[in-house]
Structure formats: structure tokens, C-alpha cells
Design an enzyme around this catalytic site. Structure first.
Site, PDB file in Angstrom:
ATOM      1  N   ALA A 241      36.409  43.339  48.207  1.00 22.97           N
ATOM      2  CA  ALA A 241      37.530  43.715  49.073  1.00 22.97           C
ATOM      3  C   ALA A 241      38.829  43.088  48.563  1.00 22.97           C
ATOM      4  O   ALA A 241      38.808  41.980  48.026  1.00 22.97           O
ATOM      5  CB  ALA A 241      37.248  43.270  50.505  1.00 22.97           C
ATOM      6  N   GLY A 243      39.424  46.198  47.329  1.00 25.56           N
ATOM      7  CA  GLY A 243      38.793  47.339  46.697  1.00 25.56           C
ATOM      8  C   GLY A 243      39.488  48.016  45.542  1.00 25.56           C
ATOM      9  O   GLY A 243      38.989  49.019  45.041  1.00 25.56           O
ATOM     10  N   GLY A 244      40.613  47.508  45.077  1.00 26.91           N
ATOM     11  CA  GLY A 244      41.294  48.160  43.965  1.00 26.91           C
ATOM     12  C   GLY A 244      40.429  48.264  42.726  1.00 26.91           C
ATOM     13  O   GLY A 244      40.389  49.305  42.057  1.00 26.91           O
ATOM     14  N   LYS A 245      39.693  47.196  42.414  1.00 27.41           N
ATOM     15  CA  LYS A 245      38.839  47.204  41.223  1.00 27.41           C
ATOM     16  C   LYS A 245      37.635  48.125  41.426  1.00 27.41           C
ATOM     17  O   LYS A 245      37.175  48.768  40.479  1.00 27.41           O
ATOM     18  CB  LYS A 245      38.404  45.776  40.894  1.00 27.41           C
ATOM     19  CG  LYS A 245      39.575  44.840  40.596  1.00 27.41           C
ATOM     20  CD  LYS A 245      39.089  43.414  40.389  1.00 27.41           C
ATOM     21  CE  LYS A 245      40.260  42.446  40.244  1.00 27.41           C
ATOM     22  NZ  LYS A 245      41.060  42.343  41.497  1.00 27.41           N
ATOM     23  N   ASP A 260      30.902  42.423  49.419  1.00 29.76           N
ATOM     24  CA  ASP A 260      31.843  41.416  49.903  1.00 29.76           C
ATOM     25  C   ASP A 260      31.268  40.786  51.166  1.00 29.76           C
ATOM     26  O   ASP A 260      30.551  41.451  51.938  1.00 29.76           O
ATOM     27  CB  ASP A 260      33.213  42.030  50.192  1.00 29.76           C
ATOM     28  CG  ASP A 260      34.319  40.982  50.277  1.00 29.76           C
ATOM     29  OD1 ASP A 260      35.023  40.771  49.260  1.00 29.76           O
ATOM     30  OD2 ASP A 260      34.486  40.371  51.351  1.00 29.76           O
ATOM     31  N   CYS A 355      42.786  34.894  40.555  1.00 28.50           N
ATOM     32  CA  CYS A 355      44.246  35.060  40.599  1.00 28.50           C
ATOM     33  C   CYS A 355      44.889  33.687  40.772  1.00 28.50           C
ATOM     34  O   CYS A 355      45.568  33.405  41.757  1.00 28.50           O
ATOM     35  CB  CYS A 355      44.671  36.024  41.702  1.00 28.50           C
ATOM     36  SG  CYS A 355      44.031  35.642  43.348  1.00 28.50           S
TER      37      CYS A 355
END
Length: 422
Positions: A241, A243-245, A260, A355
Site C-alpha cells: 500500500a 499501491g503504485g508499485k 500489506d 524512502c
């Protein structure tokens, strides 16, 4: 009769208090059902959110401008209102008369602050008389617990360049499902993302309703590209989550499982899968206590971390985080990496990413993983648009906010692709 903009400004000042005085994450305060934005119309909600984000990016400068005019610190609400007013005058270039009147009106409404409306008026009029209040001030510095190790690592000039990017409103990045529709003002980035310099109503952009793209920082999109999923492969997206990847992986034609621990955060992933017409099996569970029915060709792990690489988008984190959480986060990352490796077929691959700007969550974590698993090899990136100087000596990919600074920068990330022995 309310001064124009008072509702949005009042909400922004309340949100500043939630972050600066109560230690709340801004996202939680924004989404609170009984929070300051709950009763505002969409346009005023957007305005309040913009005001609070801009103010958080310039608290240090605002305080330095205010200091000569304040013999003692006023109550938190008044101080935050003054900060917001100064930032509007200095950064947004708001009309002095309107900004001053709105902040004075806001202060005068409080039972405990009304007597300070004259102070607010006098101070902001003095600030407004200075044409460029921030002109000689450097960008806001990162907190010392983060800044000091980064200066040691990269030098003061690099850290100052990162802070300059942090001070700017970040652009909007879009990842295309396949071909990108024409969007006015959008530019193509070297990695294939599209970038809009100014924020806009995302749902009104061409291609949103038809699911042609999704919002994702360009740096974040590189992790899925580094994994290199192909049609028919079985791929696991851990800590998936929002969820872009997952969407990127599904768009390759791979058979994707998205896992997740947070069911609420997976709701957005499910919504984006439906909007884009992509498919993935979605599982809400703790990865550390889960066992798949079969091993995967490839696994992507975007592990929980300090999120220090996302300060340009989430300036509130600079005020609510400290180094105290780091040991627990590093330990969790270690456990997740080891668990993720157990999900990969012999000869398969794992991409680990965080990140974070801190080597403890990146370069050092990679070295420790290789020491624990002698059979692993690192496969250095060969990605479109990635200069060789972004690749570390160990073969990882180190991304910094000052990269692509002339285009608006990027989030800070560390990622590495690991190959298991056959």
C-alpha cells in the site's frame, strides 16, 4: 461577516497546531472525520492544505522574521497564525491588506487570543513593509539529528542543495500504464514518468477516469523498474500500500500478489486497480507471519522506514520524527528482508528499497544483508535515465532530492536488486 479566506486560514492554523504542538502526522489530521477540514467545501480544503504545507516548509524563516517584533512568544495559536501570515506575504506574495486583515480577524475571534489582535496587526504590517522578507535567509534546515549525519556523508553543499529542494512545492508525477495521454504542461522525465510543475485537481486530468496513469513520485517508480518483472512471472509486492508499485508490476503482465499489513491502506490500492483495469491478488496480513503457497520469481520489498526521503512532500515529518525510532525500524527492515528472501525461488530476485536518506536504512542495510546471506549477488541498475554516479560502489541505487533539481527534484530513496543463487 467573515474576512475572505478566514475559514481556510483558520483550518490551516489548527492543522499547524496539530503538527507543531501536538506531534500529529499531518495526514492523520487532514483525514480526521471531526477535524478542521471536515466542514469546508473542496476548494477551501485544498487551500487550507496548501497553506499548511507551505508554512511548514518555511517555519524557520518565518520565526527569524518574527523574532525582532516579539518580546515574548505569544500563545501557540497566535504564533502559528503569525507564521502563516508571514509565509503568505513572503512566499505566496499575497496582497498585504488582505493577508493582514484575515489573520487579525482570525486572532480576534478567539476568547483567549482576541486581546492580541492588535499585536498581530502591528507585527504583520511591519513584515508587509519589507518587500522580500525571506530574501537573505537560507532555506529551512533539516532537523539536526538528520542533517548532521548527511553533512558528514555528502558534505554541506549537497545538504544545502537538498534543503533548497525541500523548500519548494513539489511537482506532480504520473506513471503511465502504457501510452501517456496528452496533458497540457506535462513534461517527460528521463525515466518515463510525466511531471506537472503545478498541483491540480488530479481527477480532472485527461486519462484519470480511463485509468491511463496513476500518481507516483518518479523516484518511487524506479523500484518496480529495477525489479524488471515480465509477462507471466509470479511477483510479490510486500508492504504494497498504497499501491503504485503494484500497478506498475501488474502493467507488465506479471501475476502479482500485493501484501500489506494495513487493510484500510489497501482500500486505495483496490480502488486504483479497479480504475486502471489491472489485476493483482490483494492480501491483508503481516508478512512476518505469512507463508505463500508457492515461491515467487521476484519480490519487491518497500520496507517501512524513517521516510526521511519524503520531506519535500511531507514537511510535517521534520517536526514529529527523531532518531529514536531508527533502531526499531532497521531491525524491522532486517527481519522483512530475511523473510522476503525466503519467498523467492532459487535463482530469483529481490528488490529492497526504503524512502530514506540515512545509510542505516540503505547502504548499511545492503552490506549487512550480503554478510548474512553470502550467496546473494547485487545486480547494479541498468535503467533508462539513471546516471552512473547515482549507483553506489556496492551496486545499489542512491536517489537524493537534489537530483533533477532543475526539474523539481525527487524523493530520496535507496534500492538494490539482489539475485539468489540457483
Amino acid at each position: 461577516m467573515a474576512v475572505d479566506g478566514t475559514a481556510a486560514r483558520g483550518a490551516a492554523v489548527t492543522l499547524l497546531g496539530a503538527v507543531l504542538d501536538e506531534g500529529q502526522q499531518l495526514g492523520q489530521a487532514l483525514d480526521a472525520p471531526d477535524g478542521p477540514l471536515a466542514k469546508l467545501p473542496p476548494s477551501e480544503r485544498a487551500r487550507a492544505q496548501r497553506l499548511v504545507l507551505t508554512t511548514l516548509r518555511h517555519i524557520e524563516q518565518a520565526d527569524r522574521v518574527l523574532k525582532p517584533y516579539l518580546r515574548k512568544s505569544p500563545p501557540d495559536f497566535v504564533l502559528n497564525a503569525l507564521r502563516l501570515g508571514v509565509v503568505e506575504l513572503a512566499v505566496d506574495g499575497g496582497a498585504a491588506h488582505g493577508v493582514v486583515n484575515a489573520i487579525v480577524d482570525l486572532v480576534s475571534r478567539g476568547n483567549r487570543t482576541g486581546h492580541l489582535s492588535g499585536l498581530a496587526n502591528a507585527v504583520l504590517r511591519k513584515v508587509a513593509a519589507t518587500q522580500t522578507p525571506f530574501a537573505k535567509l537560507p532555506p529551512q534546515r533539516m532537523p539536526q539529528w538528520l542533517r548532521q549525519p548527511l553533512v558528514h556523508l555528502w558534505g554541506r553543499d549537497v545538504v544545502c542543495a537538498i534543503e533548497a529542494v525541500h523548500s519548494q512545492t513539489p511537482p506532480l508525477d504520473l506513471t503511465p500504464k502504457s501510452a501517456m495521454p496528452e496533458i497540457e504542461g506535462a513534461i517527460a522525465l528521463p525515466n518515463g514518468s510525466m511531471r506537472l510543475a503545478q498541483a491540480t485537481q488530479v481527477s480532472n486530468l485527461p486519462g484519470f477516469a480511463s485509468g491511463d496513469w496513476w500518481v507516483q513520485d518518479a523516484a518511487a517508480s524506479l523500484a518496480a523498474q529495477l525489479l524488471g518483472a515480465t509477462t507471466g512471472e509470479t511477483v510479490l509486492d510486500l508492504c504494497a500500500a498504497p499501491g503504485g508499485k503494484t500497478l506498475q508490476l501488474a502493467a507488465t503482465g506479471a501475476q502479482v500478489t500485493a501484501l500489506d499489513i494495513s487493510s484500510p491502506r489497501l482500500l486505495r490500492l483496490r480502488e486504483n486497480l479497479a480504475r486502471t483495469g489491472l489485476h493483482a491478488e490483494v492480501i491483508a496480513t503481516d508478512a512476518l507471519h505469512w507463508q505463500p503457497p508457492a515461491l515467487f520469481d521476484a519480490v519487491l520489498l518497500d520496507a517501512p522506514c524513517s521516510a526521511t526521503g519524503t520531506l519535500r512532500r511531507h514537511p510535517d515529518l521534520a517536526f514529529i520524527k527523531d532518531a529514536g525510532d531508527l533502531p526499531a525500524l532497521v531491525a524491522l527492515q532486517t527481519a522483512l528482508i530475511d523473510k522476503a528472501l525466503s519467498f523467492v525461488k532459487p535463482g530469483g530476485r529481490l528488490v529492497f528499497c526504503t524512502c530514506s536518506l540515512l545509510p542505516e536504512e540503505g547502504e548499511d542495510q545492503l552490506a549487512a544483508t550480503l554478510a548474512r546471506h553470502p550467496g546473494l549477488t547485487v545486480e547494479p541498475p541498468t535503467l533508462q535515465g539513471i546516471p552512473p554516479e547515482w549507483i553506489t560502489s556496492a551496486g545499489g541505487l542512491r536517489l537524493r532530492p537534489d537530483y533533477w533539481a532543475e526539474r523539481g527534484g525527487m524523493d530520496g530513496f535507496f534500492m538494490a536488486r539482489l539475485r539468489l543463487p540457483v
